[in-house]
Design a protein around this motif. Sequence first.
Motif, mmCIF file in Angstrom:
data_model
loop_
_atom_site.group_PDB
_atom_site.id
_atom_site.type_symbol
_atom_site.label_atom_id
_atom_site.label_comp_id
_atom_site.label_asym_id
_atom_site.label_seq_id
_atom_site.Cartn_x
_atom_site.Cartn_y
_atom_site.Cartn_z
ATOM 1 N N LYS A 136 -8.766 6.691 -1.681
ATOM 2 C CA LYS A 136 -10.015 5.997 -1.359
ATOM 3 C C LYS A 136 -9.942 4.522 -1.735
ATOM 4 C CE LYS A 136 -12.754 10.184 -2.048
ATOM 5 N NZ LYS A 136 -13.669 10.887 -2.990
ATOM 6 N N ALA A 137 -9.341 4.236 -2.864
ATOM 7 C CA ALA A 137 -9.220 2.848 -3.303
ATOM 8 C C ALA A 137 -8.297 2.059 -2.384
ATOM 9 C CB ALA A 137 -8.707 2.804 -4.742
ATOM 10 N N LYS A 138 -7.154 2.620 -2.072
ATOM 11 C CA LYS A 138 -6.166 1.911 -1.262
ATOM 12 C C LYS A 138 -6.651 1.681 0.164
ATOM 13 C CE LYS A 138 -2.453 0.925 -3.666
ATOM 14 N NZ LYS A 138 -2.063 -0.487 -3.856
ATOM 15 N N VAL A 139 -7.233 2.696 0.775
ATOM 16 C CA VAL A 139 -7.629 2.550 2.168
ATOM 17 C C VAL A 139 -8.752 1.526 2.311
ATOM 18 C CG1 VAL A 139 -9.374 4.391 2.362
ATOM 19 C CG2 VAL A 139 -7.888 3.859 4.311
ATOM 20 N N GLU A 140 -9.633 1.444 1.323
ATOM 21 C CA GLU A 140 -10.680 0.417 1.370
ATOM 22 C C GLU A 140 -10.086 -0.983 1.303
ATOM 23 O OE1 GLU A 140 -14.355 0.342 -0.666
ATOM 24 O OE2 GLU A 140 -14.469 2.522 -0.847
ATOM 25 N N ALA A 141 -9.122 -1.171 0.416
ATOM 26 C CA ALA A 141 -8.492 -2.485 0.297
ATOM 27 C C ALA A 141 -7.721 -2.842 1.567
ATOM 28 C CB ALA A 141 -7.559 -2.505 -0.914
ATOM 29 N N ASP A 142 -7.006 -1.881 2.128
ATOM 30 C CA ASP A 142 -6.239 -2.124 3.348
ATOM 31 C C ASP A 142 -7.159 -2.550 4.493
ATOM 32 O OD1 ASP A 142 -3.999 -1.375 1.958
ATOM 33 O OD2 ASP A 142 -3.793 0.583 2.926
ATOM 34 N N GLU A 143 -8.240 -1.838 4.647
ATOM 35 C CA GLU A 143 -9.170 -2.145 5.729
ATOM 36 C C GLU A 143 -9.848 -3.502 5.509
ATOM 37 O OE1 GLU A 143 -10.410 2.428 6.984
ATOM 38 O OE2 GLU A 143 -11.791 1.225 5.779
ATOM 39 N N TYR A 144 -10.159 -3.803 4.279
ATOM 40 C CA TYR A 144 -10.820 -5.072 3.970
ATOM 41 C C TYR A 144 -9.910 -6.247 4.314
ATOM 42 C CZ TYR A 144 -13.950 -8.166 1.309
ATOM 43 O OH TYR A 144 -14.825 -9.158 0.926
ATOM 44 N N LEU A 145 -8.630 -6.135 3.998
ATOM 45 C CA LEU A 145 -7.696 -7.197 4.355
ATOM 46 C C LEU A 145 -7.623 -7.357 5.870
ATOM 47 C CD1 LEU A 145 -5.535 -9.310 3.785
ATOM 48 C CD2 LEU A 145 -3.858 -7.462 3.618
ATOM 49 N N ALA A 146 -7.538 -6.256 6.590
ATOM 50 C CA ALA A 146 -7.484 -6.333 8.047
ATOM 51 C C ALA A 146 -8.728 -7.003 8.617
ATOM 52 C CB ALA A 146 -7.313 -4.937 8.638
ATOM 53 N N ALA A 147 -9.882 -6.658 8.060
ATOM 54 C CA ALA A 147 -11.145 -7.202 8.560
ATOM 55 C C ALA A 147 -11.264 -8.699 8.295
ATOM 56 C CB ALA A 147 -12.314 -6.463 7.918
ATOM 57 N N LEU A 148 -10.992 -9.105 7.075
ATOM 58 C CA LEU A 148 -11.139 -10.521 6.744
ATOM 59 C C LEU A 148 -10.078 -11.374 7.427
ATOM 60 C CD1 LEU A 148 -13.206 -9.414 4.743
ATOM 61 C CD2 LEU A 148 -12.358 -11.030 3.055
ATOM 62 N N ALA A 149 -8.886 -10.822 7.584
ATOM 63 C CA ALA A 149 -7.836 -11.560 8.286
ATOM 64 C C ALA A 149 -8.209 -11.761 9.751
ATOM 65 C CB ALA A 149 -6.513 -10.819 8.175
ATOM 66 N N SER A 206 0.846 -1.184 0.000
ATOM 67 C CA SER A 206 0.000 0.000 0.000
ATOM 68 C C SER A 206 0.891 1.247 0.000
ATOM 69 C CB SER A 206 -0.939 -0.044 1.205
ATOM 70 O OG SER A 206 -1.839 1.038 1.188
ATOM 71 N N TYR A 207 0.539 2.259 0.757
ATOM 72 C CA TYR A 207 1.416 3.430 0.881
ATOM 73 C C TYR A 207 1.220 4.050 2.254
ATOM 74 C CZ TYR A 207 -2.378 6.855 0.049
ATOM 75 O OH TYR A 207 -3.512 7.619 0.139
ATOM 76 N N ILE A 208 2.163 4.827 2.664
ATOM 77 C CA ILE A 208 2.318 5.209 4.057
ATOM 78 C C ILE A 208 1.154 6.034 4.614
ATOM 79 C CG2 ILE A 208 3.555 7.383 3.709
ATOM 80 C CD1 ILE A 208 5.614 6.271 5.798
ATOM 81 N N ALA A 209 0.451 6.778 3.773
ATOM 82 C CA ALA A 209 -0.618 7.660 4.250
ATOM 83 C C ALA A 209 -2.006 7.051 4.065
ATOM 84 C CB ALA A 209 -0.545 9.010 3.535
ATOM 85 N N SER A 210 -2.065 5.762 3.777
ATOM 86 C CA SER A 210 -3.358 5.105 3.564
ATOM 87 C C SER A 210 -3.990 4.772 4.906
ATOM 88 C CB SER A 210 -3.173 3.836 2.724
ATOM 89 O OG SER A 210 -4.409 3.164 2.573
ATOM 90 N N ARG A 211 -4.654 5.749 5.479
ATOM 91 C CA ARG A 211 -5.349 5.580 6.766
ATOM 92 C C ARG A 211 -6.346 6.718 6.902
ATOM 93 N NH1 ARG A 211 -1.751 4.579 10.975
ATOM 94 N NH2 ARG A 211 -3.365 5.264 12.408
ATOM 95 N N ARG A 212 -7.369 6.505 7.704
ATOM 96 C CA ARG A 212 -8.414 7.528 7.849
ATOM 97 C C ARG A 212 -8.158 8.473 9.018
ATOM 98 N NH1 ARG A 212 -12.521 5.907 4.306
ATOM 99 N NH2 ARG A 212 -12.540 3.662 3.922
ATOM 100 N N ASN A 213 -7.498 7.996 10.043
ATOM 101 C CA ASN A 213 -7.235 8.809 11.226
ATOM 102 C C ASN A 213 -5.767 9.206 11.302
ATOM 103 O OD1 ASN A 213 -9.899 8.386 11.928
ATOM 104 N ND2 ASN A 213 -9.443 6.772 13.412
ATOM 105 N N ARG A 214 -5.526 10.244 12.033
ATOM 106 C CA ARG A 214 -4.142 10.672 12.269
ATOM 107 C C ARG A 214 -3.415 9.619 13.100
ATOM 108 N NH1 ARG A 214 -2.141 16.463 14.836
ATOM 109 N NH2 ARG A 214 -0.070 15.774 15.520
ATOM 110 N N ALA A 215 -2.263 9.194 12.621
ATOM 111 C CA ALA A 215 -1.456 8.253 13.406
ATOM 112 C C ALA A 215 -1.014 8.938 14.694
ATOM 113 C CB ALA A 215 -0.243 7.808 12.600
ATOM 114 N N PRO A 216 -1.101 8.269 15.844
ATOM 115 C CA PRO A 216 -0.780 8.916 17.120
ATOM 116 C C PRO A 216 0.645 9.458 17.199
ATOM 117 C CG PRO A 216 -1.960 6.850 17.484
ATOM 118 C CD PRO A 216 -1.631 6.911 16.020
#
Length: 271
Positions: free
Chosen positions: A159-172, A126-136
């Motif tokens: 939008k495309a990348k963050v959806e895929a990243d989250e989907y992998l986390a959820a299904l895993a 993915s890429y480093i900024a693919s997230r919805r919230n500010r990293a702490p």
Amino acid sequence: MATTRVLLLGGHGKVSLLLTNLLVKEEGWHISSVIRNPSQRDEILELGKGQKGNVDVVIESLEDVRSAEQAKQVLNKTNPDYVVFSAGAGGKGGPSRTYAIDRDAAKHYIKAAVETPSITKFMIVSYIASRRNRAPWWTDEDWESAEHVNREILPDYYKAKVEADEYLAALAKKRNEKDPQFQAINLRPGSLSDDPATGKVLMGKTPSRGKVRRGDVAAVAAALLKRNDASRWIDLLEGDTDIGTAVENVIKNKVDCIEGEDLDRIYSLAD
């Protein structure tokens, strides 16, 4: 011992070519490289010649993947132990192509792979900024830079990348309830450069901005794929720490860059 088999989606990308070379030369693994353009076949097959491992090529257009069932056909054909999704539209073809590859094809392959018991690892690049919230651990400047990229420069890619990243986390997470050995590795590099690899990186809770060399990304990917304890989000930039040590530190210290995201919402995506 059976040879480890890897399905590499986006096999002609620069990181993918470097990763293929590492895995067949140093690990002796079998790589099934998925590409769209048949004219690239010989270049990829050449990487396996005279090496401990070997390479075959699968001609498939990720843009045309419409379902997990369609992705499953490729999995059945190649019988991988691990799947690596290192594909992307690369900004070509407009938003529709970005969503088709970076979001939809990724999600179809994630679903198909996670539901296949013989597949024990899925890595997405993915890429480093693919997230919805500010990293702490980000500064104000880090957050502003990430927001600028995601909202103004590459909004569809984000939008495309963050959806895929989250989907992998959820299904895993759902698979891990029955199979704690399954690994979902999200490698999240900064801006990619073609400068020669250094073998040194900064991994884990990094700033949101910076470069990293493609050769070092490939080396980190190979190092993570060899482990059975690397399931997490891992941010990656240029740095001063040897790759082996950097990987070991991230694992030992249980660093997971998904920290700060809304995990309840993300994990609900598997319902």
